[in-house]
Design a protein around this motif. Structure first.
Motif, PDB file in Angstrom:
ATOM      1  N   LEU A  18       9.056  16.810   4.222  1.00 42.29           N
ATOM      2  CA  LEU A  18       8.906  16.120   5.501  1.00 42.29           C
ATOM      3  C   LEU A  18       8.510  17.147   6.542  1.00 42.29           C
ATOM      4  CD1 LEU A  18      12.013  13.739   5.842  1.00 42.29           C
ATOM      5  CD2 LEU A  18       9.623  13.034   5.631  1.00 42.29           C
ATOM      6  N   ARG A  19       7.817  16.696   7.569  1.00 42.86           N
ATOM      7  CA  ARG A  19       7.532  17.565   8.704  1.00 42.86           C
ATOM      8  C   ARG A  19       8.062  16.906   9.965  1.00 42.86           C
ATOM      9  NH1 ARG A  19       2.010  19.949  11.500  1.00 42.86           N
ATOM     10  NH2 ARG A  19       1.799  17.773  12.205  1.00 42.86           N
ATOM     11  N   LEU A  20       8.975  17.581  10.605  1.00 39.83           N
ATOM     12  CA  LEU A  20       9.513  17.117  11.881  1.00 39.83           C
ATOM     13  C   LEU A  20       8.698  17.695  13.029  1.00 39.83           C
ATOM     14  CD1 LEU A  20      13.351  17.568  11.285  1.00 39.83           C
ATOM     15  CD2 LEU A  20      11.861  15.650  10.650  1.00 39.83           C
ATOM     16  N   SER A  21       8.576  16.917  14.080  1.00 40.95           N
ATOM     17  CA  SER A  21       7.905  17.371  15.297  1.00 40.95           C
ATOM     18  C   SER A  21       8.841  17.199  16.483  1.00 40.95           C
ATOM     19  CB  SER A  21       6.635  16.567  15.552  1.00 40.95           C
ATOM     20  OG  SER A  21       5.718  16.688  14.490  1.00 40.95           O
ATOM     21  N   CYS A  22       8.675  18.058  17.460  1.00 41.42           N
ATOM     22  CA  CYS A  22       9.444  17.953  18.702  1.00 41.42           C
ATOM     23  C   CYS A  22       8.488  18.203  19.858  1.00 41.42           C
ATOM     24  CB  CYS A  22      10.577  18.953  18.719  1.00 41.42           C
ATOM     25  SG  CYS A  22      11.454  19.056  20.308  1.00 41.42           S
ATOM     26  N   PHE A  47      22.956  25.673  12.973  1.00 39.38           N
ATOM     27  CA  PHE A  47      21.638  26.260  13.211  1.00 39.38           C
ATOM     28  C   PHE A  47      20.777  26.151  11.959  1.00 39.38           C
ATOM     29  CE2 PHE A  47      18.429  29.139  14.546  1.00 39.38           C
ATOM     30  CZ  PHE A  47      18.196  30.018  13.496  1.00 39.38           C
ATOM     31  N   VAL A  48      19.492  25.824  12.144  1.00 36.81           N
ATOM     32  CA  VAL A  48      18.549  25.753  11.032  1.00 36.81           C
ATOM     33  C   VAL A  48      17.452  26.824  11.169  1.00 36.81           C
ATOM     34  CG1 VAL A  48      16.809  24.332   9.884  1.00 36.81           C
ATOM     35  CG2 VAL A  48      18.949  23.287  10.678  1.00 36.81           C
ATOM     36  N   ALA A  49      16.779  26.835  12.316  1.00 40.20           N
ATOM     37  CA  ALA A  49      15.659  27.759  12.486  1.00 40.20           C
ATOM     38  C   ALA A  49      15.350  27.908  13.966  1.00 40.20           C
ATOM     39  CB  ALA A  49      14.428  27.268  11.749  1.00 40.20           C
ATOM     40  N   THR A  50      14.721  29.040  14.311  1.00 33.28           N
ATOM     41  CA  THR A  50      14.287  29.246  15.681  1.00 33.28           C
ATOM     42  C   THR A  50      13.009  30.066  15.700  1.00 33.28           C
ATOM     43  OG1 THR A  50      14.970  30.024  17.890  1.00 33.28           O
ATOM     44  CG2 THR A  50      15.701  31.324  16.016  1.00 33.28           C
ATOM     45  N   PHE A  68      12.044  25.938   4.349  1.00 35.77           N
ATOM     46  CA  PHE A  68      11.664  25.389   5.644  1.00 35.77           C
ATOM     47  C   PHE A  68      10.814  26.407   6.409  1.00 35.77           C
ATOM     48  CE2 PHE A  68      15.530  22.356   6.392  1.00 35.77           C
ATOM     49  CZ  PHE A  68      15.310  21.794   5.143  1.00 35.77           C
ATOM     50  N   THR A  69       9.878  25.896   7.204  1.00 42.31           N
ATOM     51  CA  THR A  69       9.045  26.748   8.050  1.00 42.31           C
ATOM     52  C   THR A  69       8.975  26.162   9.450  1.00 42.31           C
ATOM     53  OG1 THR A  69       7.692  27.405   6.154  1.00 42.31           O
ATOM     54  CG2 THR A  69       6.800  27.818   8.354  1.00 42.31           C
ATOM     55  N   ILE A  70       9.321  26.975  10.437  1.00 42.83           N
ATOM     56  CA  ILE A  70       9.208  26.549  11.829  1.00 42.83           C
ATOM     57  C   ILE A  70       7.916  27.116  12.405  1.00 42.83           C
ATOM     58  CG2 ILE A  70      10.549  28.523  12.717  1.00 42.83           C
ATOM     59  CD1 ILE A  70      11.708  26.602  14.835  1.00 42.83           C
ATOM     60  N   SER A  71       7.253  26.306  13.221  1.00 40.38           N
ATOM     61  CA  SER A  71       6.024  26.751  13.872  1.00 40.38           C
ATOM     62  C   SER A  71       5.905  26.037  15.214  1.00 40.38           C
ATOM     63  CB  SER A  71       4.806  26.471  12.994  1.00 40.38           C
ATOM     64  OG  SER A  71       4.668  25.071  12.778  1.00 40.38           O
ATOM     65  N   ARG A  72       4.971  26.507  16.024  1.00 41.66           N
ATOM     66  CA  ARG A  72       4.784  25.874  17.329  1.00 41.66           C
ATOM     67  C   ARG A  72       3.324  25.892  17.711  1.00 41.66           C
ATOM     68  NH1 ARG A  72       8.475  28.896  21.367  1.00 41.66           N
ATOM     69  NH2 ARG A  72       7.404  27.599  22.922  1.00 41.66           N
ATOM     70  N   GLN A  82       8.542  22.242   9.035  1.00 43.08           N
ATOM     71  CA  GLN A  82       8.061  21.808   7.725  1.00 43.08           C
ATOM     72  C   GLN A  82       9.181  22.035   6.725  1.00 43.08           C
ATOM     73  OE1 GLN A  82       5.034  20.391   6.754  1.00 43.08           O
ATOM     74  NE2 GLN A  82       6.060  20.130   4.783  1.00 43.08           N
ATOM     75  N   MET A  83       9.591  20.966   6.067  1.00 42.02           N
ATOM     76  CA  MET A  83      10.713  21.033   5.129  1.00 42.02           C
ATOM     77  C   MET A  83      10.213  20.690   3.734  1.00 42.02           C
ATOM     78  SD  MET A  83      13.688  19.240   7.433  1.00 42.02           S
ATOM     79  CE  MET A  83      12.936  17.622   7.342  1.00 42.02           C
ATOM     80  N   ASN A  84      10.303  21.645   2.833  1.00 39.15           N
ATOM     81  CA  ASN A  84       9.874  21.460   1.450  1.00 39.15           C
ATOM     82  C   ASN A  84      11.068  21.592   0.515  1.00 39.15           C
ATOM     83  OD1 ASN A  84       7.179  21.300   2.356  1.00 39.15           O
ATOM     84  ND2 ASN A  84       6.920  23.525   2.161  1.00 39.15           N
TER      85      ASN A  84
END
Length: 123
Positions: A18-22, A47-50, A68-72, A82-84
């Protein structure tokens, strides 16, 4: 005052993605660190990621590292997660967060939170 709106949650089978967006509004998005937290039923928020304001520094909880990968995208005022290889243990409400530094976010000293989006991983 910043507003954070999460999207992208849902139901997925174990092993899926899944890919989460904020989406952020209300202040200069590119000047602040962003992060993700989650809270499972009966458990404390964790906490998950920053990610730093430049995107050059990222930090992850050990439980999600490598999956998981955090990006902006500062042009879109949006942060992603991005959650794999999802596991049933990843089931939780996921919250977007922002503050002045990744250090504060990692410590849970968050100034602003989103409303959350539910992620459910079935076995």
């Amino acid at each position: 005052q910043v507003q954070l709106v999460e999207s992208g949650g849902g139901l997925v089978q174990a092993g899926g993605s899944l890919r989460l967006s904020c989406a952020a509004s209300g202040r200069t998005f590119s000047s602040y660190a962003m992060g993700w937290f989650r809270q499972a039923p009966g458990k404390e928020r964790e906490f998950v990621a920053t990610i730093s304001w430049t995107g050059g520094n990222t930090y992850y909880a050990d439980s999600v590292k490598g999956r998981f990968t955090i990006s902006r995208d500062n042009a879109k005022n949006t942060v992603y997660l991005q959650m794999n290889s999802l596991k049933p243990g990843d089931t939780a409400v996921y919250y977007c967060a922002t503050d002045v530094s990744t250090t504060k976010i990692r410590l849970g000293l968050v100034g602003s939170w989103g409303q959350g989006t539910q992620v459910t991983v079935s076995s």
